[in-house]
Scaffold this motif. Structure first.
Motif, short mmCIF file in Angstrom:
data_model
loop_
_atom_site.label_atom_id
_atom_site.label_comp_id
_atom_site.label_asym_id
_atom_site.label_seq_id
_atom_site.Cartn_x
_atom_site.Cartn_y
_atom_site.Cartn_z
N LEU A 250 3.95 -0.57 12.71
CA LEU A 250 3.67 -0.45 14.32
C LEU A 250 2.18 -1.06 14.44
N LEU A 251 1.10 -0.71 13.85
CA LEU A 251 -0.22 -0.81 14.13
C LEU A 251 -0.37 -2.16 13.77
N LEU A 252 -0.03 -2.87 12.89
CA LEU A 252 -0.30 -4.24 12.55
C LEU A 252 0.27 -5.11 13.71
N ASN A 253 1.71 -4.83 14.12
CA ASN A 253 2.24 -5.59 15.17
C ASN A 253 1.67 -5.45 16.32
N ILE A 254 1.09 -4.32 16.59
CA ILE A 254 0.44 -4.34 18.00
C ILE A 254 -0.81 -5.12 18.15
#
Length: 276
Positions: free
Chosen positions: A201-205
Motif C-alpha cells: 500500500l505504501l509503495l503504491n501510494i
C-alpha cells in the motif's frame, strides 16, 4: 556459524552508506534550499549553498498564483483511491495465483509484469480518446482508474510474493472449520499478510503520488494533482528556478513525511519472508 564483522569493516560500510545516502538526498536538499532564494541567487555562479538572502516570497507567490490545497487534495484522492481499489482487486487475484496455481500462473504473472515495460506514450492516444469520449478527461475518477491499472501488476506481484510465504495448511484448517472463501481471505489470509499488504500500500501510494505522465496528459485543472502543479511553473519564458523549487518542495513534502513515519513498516514489509 556467522562470520564476525571487524570494526574496520563496520566503519567502511557505514562511511559508504552515508556517502550513498548523501548523494541520494542532496538533490532534495538543494531544491529545498533553492526554494528560499531569490531568482537571482538561484542562478548565481558559483552556486550559493547557505550564504544567501533567505526569503519566503517564493512560497507566498506560489500559493497566491496556484491553489495548492486543491492540487494536494486531488493527489490524496487519486493516490489513495487508486491504491485501495488496486488492493481490492489484487488480493483475490494474488490469493488465486499463490494457493490455486495452474500451469499458466507464472506465464500470467510475467505477462502482467511485461505490461510495465511498454512506454506509456504508446497507449496515450487510445486512452486519451477513451477518456474524452466517456467524459473521464480531467476527472478524479478517471485518474484513479488509470493509475490503478498501471500499478496493478506491481500490486499483484508483491502480494503474490507475500502470500507464497504463508503456509497453505493454515488456510486448509480454516476451510475444515467451515470458513467460506471470502472469510478465508478476509479473516485468515489478510491478517497474516498485514506487513506485506502495508508495504504494498505504501509503495503504491508513493508511485501514484509521483506519477507525472498520465496526470499531465489526462488532467488540466479540476483533477490536476501536485505533479501538474509543479509543471505549471515551466513556462515558454523560461524556468523560474526559485519558484519551481518552492512548488516542488510543497509537492514532495507530504510524501516525504509519510515515508519518514512509515519507514519501519515499509522495510518490515519489504523483508517479509526473507528470513526463515
Amino acid at each position: 556459524m556467522a562470520r564476525a564483522i571487524t570494526t574496520k569493516r563496520k566503519i567502511a560500510i557505514s562511511v559508504v552508506a552515508w556517502i550513498i545516502g548523501i548523494l541520494i538526498f542532496f538533490p532534495i536538499l538543494w531544491t529545498f534550499l533553492t526554494s528560499f532564494k531569490t531568482e537571482g541567487d538561484a542562478i548565481a555562479s558559483p552556486p550559493q549553498f547557505l550564504f544567501f538572502h533567505w526569503t519566503l516570497e517564493n512560497y507566498v507567490e506560489v500559493q497566491a498564483r496556484s491553489n495548492y490545497f486543491s492540487h494536494f487534495l486531488n493527489s490524496v484522492v487519486i493516490s489513495f483511491g487508486s491504491t485501495l481499489l488496486g488492493l481490492i482487486i489484487a488480493v483475490p487475484a494474488a490469493w488465486a495465483m499463490a494457493f490455486s496455481p495452474t500451469k499458466r500462473t507464472k506465464d500470467v504473472l510475467m505477462w502482467m509484469l511485461s505490461t510495465k515495460m511498454m512506454p506509456p506514450v504508446g497507449a496515450l492516444i487510445p486512452i486519451y480518446l477513451m477518456f474524452r469520449n466517456t467524459g473521464l478527461l480531467d476527472s478524479r475518477l478517471g485518474l484513479v482508474g488509470i493509475l490503478m491499472l498501471i500499478n496493478l501488476p506491481i500490486i499483484v506481484w508483491m502480494l503474490y510474493t507475500y502470500f507464497k510465504e504463508i503456509p497453505g495448511e493454515i488456510l486448509e484448517a480454516a476451510r475444515m472449520d467451515g470458513a467460506s472463501l471470502m472469510k478465508e481471505i478476509i479473516y485468515v489470509l489478510t491478517p497474516m499478510a498485514v506487513p506485506g499488504i502495508a508495504s504494498t500500500l505504501l509503495l503504491n501510494i508513493i508511485l501514484s503520488w509521483n506519477e507525472a505522465f498520465w496526470t499531465l496528459n489526462l488532467s488540466t485543472s479540476n483533477a490536476a494533482p501536485l505533479t501538474t502543479f509543479i509543471a505549471s511553473y515551466s513556462s515558454p519564458e523560461g524556468l523560474f528556478y526559485a519558484k519551481l523549487s518552492a512548488a516542488s518542495t510543497m509537492a514532495i513534502a507530504p510524501i516525504l513525511v509519510l515515508g519518514w513515519f512509515s519507514q519501519k513498516q515499509l522495510v518490515r514489509g519489504l523483508t517479509f519472508g526473507a528470513v526463515k
